[in-house]
Design a protein around this motif. Sequence first.
Motif, mmCIF file in Angstrom:
data_model
loop_
_atom_site.group_PDB
_atom_site.id
_atom_site.type_symbol
_atom_site.label_atom_id
_atom_site.label_comp_id
_atom_site.label_asym_id
_atom_site.label_seq_id
_atom_site.Cartn_x
_atom_site.Cartn_y
_atom_site.Cartn_z
ATOM 1 N N LYS A 1 -11.808 -23.316 -14.056
ATOM 2 C CA LYS A 1 -11.162 -24.577 -14.406
ATOM 3 C C LYS A 1 -10.187 -24.955 -13.300
ATOM 4 C CE LYS A 1 -11.503 -24.149 -19.443
ATOM 5 N NZ LYS A 1 -10.743 -24.071 -20.730
ATOM 6 N N VAL A 2 -9.790 -26.211 -13.307
ATOM 7 C CA VAL A 2 -8.872 -26.690 -12.271
ATOM 8 C C VAL A 2 -7.976 -27.775 -12.867
ATOM 9 C CG1 VAL A 2 -10.462 -28.476 -11.422
ATOM 10 C CG2 VAL A 2 -8.767 -27.490 -9.868
ATOM 11 N N ALA A 3 -6.742 -27.849 -12.361
ATOM 12 C CA ALA A 3 -5.808 -28.899 -12.755
ATOM 13 C C ALA A 3 -5.286 -29.571 -11.492
ATOM 14 C CB ALA A 3 -4.652 -28.321 -13.568
ATOM 15 N N ILE A 4 -5.177 -30.883 -11.539
ATOM 16 C CA ILE A 4 -4.648 -31.655 -10.416
ATOM 17 C C ILE A 4 -3.316 -32.252 -10.837
ATOM 18 C CG2 ILE A 4 -5.035 -33.578 -8.831
ATOM 19 C CD1 ILE A 4 -8.048 -33.157 -9.213
ATOM 20 N N ILE B 1 -4.268 -21.453 -19.918
ATOM 21 C CA ILE B 1 -5.180 -20.623 -19.139
ATOM 22 C C ILE B 1 -5.588 -19.456 -20.029
ATOM 23 C CG2 ILE B 1 -5.399 -19.098 -17.148
ATOM 24 C CD1 ILE B 1 -3.027 -22.060 -17.051
ATOM 25 N N ALA B 2 -6.869 -19.338 -20.291
ATOM 26 C CA ALA B 2 -7.375 -18.344 -21.227
ATOM 27 C C ALA B 2 -7.728 -17.042 -20.518
ATOM 28 C CB ALA B 2 -8.617 -18.895 -21.949
ATOM 29 N N PRO B 3 -7.792 -15.926 -21.265
ATOM 30 C CA PRO B 3 -8.244 -14.661 -20.672
ATOM 31 C C PRO B 3 -9.619 -14.832 -20.035
ATOM 32 C CG PRO B 3 -7.330 -14.283 -22.857
ATOM 33 C CD PRO B 3 -7.422 -15.768 -22.693
ATOM 34 N N GLY B 4 -9.787 -14.233 -18.863
ATOM 35 C CA GLY B 4 -11.065 -14.306 -18.168
ATOM 36 C C GLY B 4 -11.219 -15.479 -17.226
ATOM 37 N N GLU B 5 -10.235 -16.389 -17.216
ATOM 38 C CA GLU B 5 -10.356 -17.598 -16.399
ATOM 39 C C GLU B 5 -9.658 -17.472 -15.049
ATOM 40 O OE1 GLU B 5 -10.734 -21.194 -19.693
ATOM 41 O OE2 GLU B 5 -8.806 -20.833 -18.740
ATOM 42 N N ILE B 6 -10.320 -18.010 -14.024
ATOM 43 C CA ILE B 6 -9.670 -18.282 -12.750
ATOM 44 C C ILE B 6 -9.391 -19.778 -12.737
ATOM 45 C CG2 ILE B 6 -9.886 -18.275 -10.249
ATOM 46 C CD1 ILE B 6 -11.809 -15.951 -10.460
ATOM 47 N N TYR B 7 -8.098 -20.120 -12.720
ATOM 48 C CA TYR B 7 -7.671 -21.508 -12.898
ATOM 49 C C TYR B 7 -6.976 -21.975 -11.621
ATOM 50 C CZ TYR B 7 -6.642 -25.389 -16.126
ATOM 51 O OH TYR B 7 -6.614 -26.589 -16.763
ATOM 52 N N GLY B 8 -7.545 -22.993 -10.978
ATOM 53 C CA GLY B 8 -6.973 -23.534 -9.759
ATOM 54 C C GLY B 8 -5.981 -24.643 -10.032
ATOM 55 N N PHE B 9 -4.959 -24.722 -9.196
ATOM 56 C CA PHE B 9 -3.873 -25.705 -9.349
ATOM 57 C C PHE B 9 -3.762 -26.456 -8.028
ATOM 58 C CE2 PHE B 9 0.863 -26.182 -10.648
ATOM 59 C CZ PHE B 9 0.559 -27.250 -11.470
ATOM 60 N N ILE B 10 -4.049 -27.742 -8.053
ATOM 61 C CA ILE B 10 -4.204 -28.525 -6.828
ATOM 62 C C ILE B 10 -3.240 -29.704 -6.818
ATOM 63 C CG2 ILE B 10 -5.836 -29.930 -5.497
ATOM 64 C CD1 ILE B 10 -8.063 -28.251 -6.823
ATOM 65 N N GLY B 11 -2.687 -29.977 -5.649
ATOM 66 C CA GLY B 11 -1.798 -31.127 -5.475
ATOM 67 C C GLY B 11 -1.262 -31.144 -4.060
ATOM 68 N N HIS B 12 -0.753 -32.294 -3.642
ATOM 69 C CA HIS B 12 -0.196 -32.413 -2.300
ATOM 70 C C HIS B 12 1.119 -31.641 -2.201
ATOM 71 C CE1 HIS B 12 2.933 -35.169 -3.724
ATOM 72 N NE2 HIS B 12 1.993 -35.794 -4.418
ATOM 73 N N ASN B 13 1.630 -31.498 -0.994
ATOM 74 C CA ASN B 13 2.924 -30.845 -0.812
ATOM 75 C C ASN B 13 3.995 -31.606 -1.595
ATOM 76 O OD1 ASN B 13 1.847 -28.946 0.939
ATOM 77 N ND2 ASN B 13 2.296 -30.145 2.760
ATOM 78 N N GLY B 14 4.794 -30.886 -2.365
ATOM 79 C CA GLY B 14 5.846 -31.526 -3.149
ATOM 80 C C GLY B 14 5.382 -32.040 -4.499
ATOM 81 N N ALA C 1 -6.358 -13.021 -16.426
ATOM 82 C CA ALA C 1 -6.451 -14.423 -16.012
ATOM 83 C C ALA C 1 -5.692 -14.611 -14.701
ATOM 84 C CB ALA C 1 -5.875 -15.341 -17.087
ATOM 85 N N ILE C 2 -6.130 -15.591 -13.921
ATOM 86 C CA ILE C 2 -5.483 -15.905 -12.648
ATOM 87 C C ILE C 2 -5.229 -17.401 -12.577
ATOM 88 C CG2 ILE C 2 -5.810 -16.010 -10.143
ATOM 89 C CD1 ILE C 2 -7.309 -13.356 -10.321
ATOM 90 N N PHE C 3 -3.991 -17.747 -12.219
ATOM 91 C CA PHE C 3 -3.574 -19.140 -12.029
ATOM 92 C C PHE C 3 -3.041 -19.239 -10.612
ATOM 93 C CE2 PHE C 3 -0.248 -22.530 -13.254
ATOM 94 C CZ PHE C 3 -1.166 -23.569 -13.121
ATOM 95 N N PHE C 4 -3.695 -20.039 -9.765
ATOM 96 C CA PHE C 4 -3.280 -20.077 -8.364
ATOM 97 C C PHE C 4 -3.357 -21.477 -7.786
ATOM 98 C CE2 PHE C 4 -7.809 -19.992 -7.814
ATOM 99 C CZ PHE C 4 -8.089 -20.454 -6.534
ATOM 100 N N SER C 5 -2.428 -21.739 -6.874
ATOM 101 C CA SER C 5 -2.429 -23.011 -6.169
ATOM 102 C C SER C 5 -3.160 -22.853 -4.849
ATOM 103 C CB SER C 5 -1.000 -23.484 -5.906
ATOM 104 O OG SER C 5 -0.378 -22.668 -4.923
ATOM 105 N N ILE D 1 -2.169 -12.944 -13.185
ATOM 106 C CA ILE D 1 -1.682 -13.021 -11.813
ATOM 107 C C ILE D 1 -1.488 -14.486 -11.446
ATOM 108 C CG2 ILE D 1 -2.172 -12.569 -9.377
ATOM 109 C CD1 ILE D 1 -3.647 -10.105 -10.117
ATOM 110 N N LEU D 2 -0.311 -14.788 -10.910
ATOM 111 C CA LEU D 2 -0.009 -16.127 -10.417
ATOM 112 C C LEU D 2 0.146 -16.051 -8.907
ATOM 113 C CD1 LEU D 2 1.921 -15.667 -13.251
ATOM 114 C CD2 LEU D 2 1.696 -18.148 -13.072
#
Length: 235
Positions: A201-204, A24-37, A184-188, A154-155
């Motif tokens: 950006k987003v990660a699944i 996750i680079a400076p300036g990025e809002i990065y989404g983290f996606i996945g089902h429960n568990g 940068a922000i990394f959030f689920s 921020i996470l």
Amino acid sequence: MLRIEHLTKVYGDKKAVDDLTLRIAPGEIYGFIGHNGAGKTTTLKSCVGILHFEQGDIFINGTSVKEDPLACKRQLAYIPDNPDIYDYMTGIQYLHFIADVFGVPADVRMERIHRYAESFEILKNLDQGIAEYSHGMKQKLVLISAWLHEPKLILMDEPFVGLDPKAAHITKQMMRELCDKGSAIFFSTHVLEVAEKLCDKVAIIKSGQLVKSGTMEEVRGDESLESVFLELEEA
């Protein structure tokens, strides 16, 4: 800003996170996606030093979480999926406590507290005990506390749960403004519409493994993020 290298976290005989690598680079809002568990919360807790992990390493602005966790924590803020904070304090006491931890000067903290509390419409509630707060009010208080020292990273774990539409809109504005300053922000999140509109950006993740990541355009192509997510879940 955040570099996750081959992260593996095991509970018993189950790999909750399996060889995860993300940047996750400076300036990025990065989404983290996945089902429960799927491993989202485990990943976030590993990044902030709450959980030890068996393999790999995590770097905050170049510093290893394993080697110097305190230096890493000075540069970040973490918002868990449940705002479980000190009920015996008032709202303003809690904010001063967090500001003291991070060494925020008195004049700076008061300006930020007033600005954010007024935006979230809880300025008049700061003298109340946190035990009297609703879930949404606690969530707003935690968000303000995370922004007090303007961290480099921020996470957040499901940050929009419990927020009313106006507060959610303000939070998204705050996220963008902070990242425009180089943080940068990394959030689920389970709210795919929010991720689609907000994230750079987003990660699944599925069953602890990364299945797709990149810019929103790279991940979704001509489809909606929801369609891509459901297709990957069913694969």
